[in-house]
Design an enzyme around this catalytic site. Structure first.
Site, PDB file in Angstrom:
ATOM      1  N   HIS A 202       1.073  -0.942  -0.138  1.00 35.89           N
ATOM      2  CA  HIS A 202       0.101  -0.088   0.198  1.00 35.89           C
ATOM      3  C   HIS A 202       0.769   1.533   0.033  1.00 35.89           C
ATOM      4  CE1 HIS A 202      -3.109   2.387   0.882  1.00 35.89           C
ATOM      5  NE2 HIS A 202      -3.141   3.262   2.315  1.00 35.89           N
TER       6      HIS A 202
ATOM      7  N   GLU B  25     -12.455   3.128   0.308  1.00 32.85           N
ATOM      8  CA  GLU B  25     -12.622   2.196   1.345  1.00 32.85           C
ATOM      9  C   GLU B  25     -13.318   3.085   2.320  1.00 32.85           C
ATOM     10  OE1 GLU B  25      -8.470   0.096   2.244  1.00 32.85           O
ATOM     11  OE2 GLU B  25      -8.563   1.877   3.306  1.00 32.85           O
TER      12      GLU B  25
END
Length: 335
Positions: free
Chosen positions: A107, A194
């Site tokens: 990430h 998200e």
């Protein structure tokens, strides 16, 4: 703009370097075991008190302290939680980096928001599987894989792309597709997805629907089934064939309700709020707030919100109902 996609045939057959996987959580266990099973030289770096040490050793992996694992490796993959990576880097990783090494992430948070700034003579890249770790591992064992994103932040060696591709192939991602991107795009789209759809959007939409029915006098059990339980059925249809296949598969009444009522729920106000969420991700204010929550606040607000949501009627009713449906193989956070 067309995204470039790589497959196994586009990747080097072997990485052939000493790999240190730091962390043994959702992604860490999958990366370590998949690379090991692909014939790569893997060791796992964990702090001395980590509860994951015994698990990694049971899985047949060699476990070292973090600093020792970094010092021994040519390629280091950081798979620990975002907000702790900067301190881990300064104390355990940076002192042991050598020219020509590669620093990998799954990430882009720490690199994109400047929490970690590696030296100029180290390759920096990312392989981000688009699936939780248990699927990364499970699909690998089945002979397939999950797609992954690839980004090269710094190519000090002139071989960073090839090294990242070899790593992705060993992970199993080349069987499904490796999509080339940037640290910026991966970080910002991941956080937005998200917050606005996958976690924040869906969970609050489900909760609001549940509360609306219960407040109107309907049984909470019925509200749970209509607003949460059946979500999996709908999502599975979308996953297999997109929105069109879902609409084809449900009743005409449900499809009509989708068209006429959906835009009333997800209206201009929601879109405006989504744009604001995206702006806060892009300008770094969300990252600053999350970092401050962990450093200055000791996660006090985060833990309070976690406890409040865990005690919601939706969760209480759902746990009881799932306990009656053993075929679901219900899970809790303790599992």
């Amino acid at each position: 703009m067309t995204v470039k996609i790589y497959y196994d045939a586009d990747c080097p057959e072997r990485l052939g370097e000493r790999v240190a996987i730091l962390g043994y959580g959702s992604q860490g266990h999958a990366h370590a075991q998949n690379l090991r099973d692909s014939g790569e030289d893997v060791r796992v770096g964990l702090h001395a008190q980590s509860r994951s040490r015994a698990k990694a050793e049971r899985h047949g992996l060699r476990v070292l302290d973090v600093a020792e694992a970094v010092a021994e490796a040519d390629l280091v993959t950081v798979l620990t939680p975002d907000v702790g990576q900067a301190e881990l880097y300064r104390s355990q990783i940076e002192p042991h980096l050598r020219p020509g090494m590669m620093l990998m992430f799954a990430h882009g948070f720490s690199i994109h928001f400047g929490q970690i700034q590696p030296p100029a003579d180290v390759d920096v890249a990312m392989i981000a599987p688009k699936a939780p770790g248990h699927l990364v591992r499970g699909t690998y064992l089945e002979g397939s894989g999950t797609p992954a994103l690839l980004a090269v932040h710094r190519d000090a060696s002139g071989r960073a792309l090839q090294r990242a591709l070899a790593y992705a192939r060993a992970l199993g991602a080349g069987r499904a597709g490796i999509l080339e991107t940037t640290f910026k795009d991966e970080t910002e789209t991941d956080l937005f997805g998200e917050q606005s759809v996958l976690c924040g959007g869906v969970s609050h939409l489900i909760t609001a629907g549940f509360e609306t029915l219960v407040d109107a006098g309907y049984p909470p059990e019925l509200a749970y089934f209509e607003c949460l339980h059946e979500m999996k059925l709908i999502v599975d249809l979308m996953y297999r064939g997109g929105l069109g296949f879902m609409r084809y598969s449900v009743s005409d009444t449900a499809e009509y309700g989708d068209y006429v009522s959906g835009p009333r729920i997800i209206d201009g106000h929601v879109r405006q709020a989504m744009r604001q969420v995206l702006r806060e991700i892009q300008d770094g204010s969300f990252a600053e707030r999350w970092i401050d929550e962990n450093r200055a606040q000791g996660q006090s607000n985060f833990l309070r919100m976690r406890q409040e949501h865990a005690a919601h009627q939706l969760e209480v009713v759902g746990e009881r109902l799932r306990g009656m449906m053993t075929w679901l193989e219900p899970r809790t956070q303790d599992d």
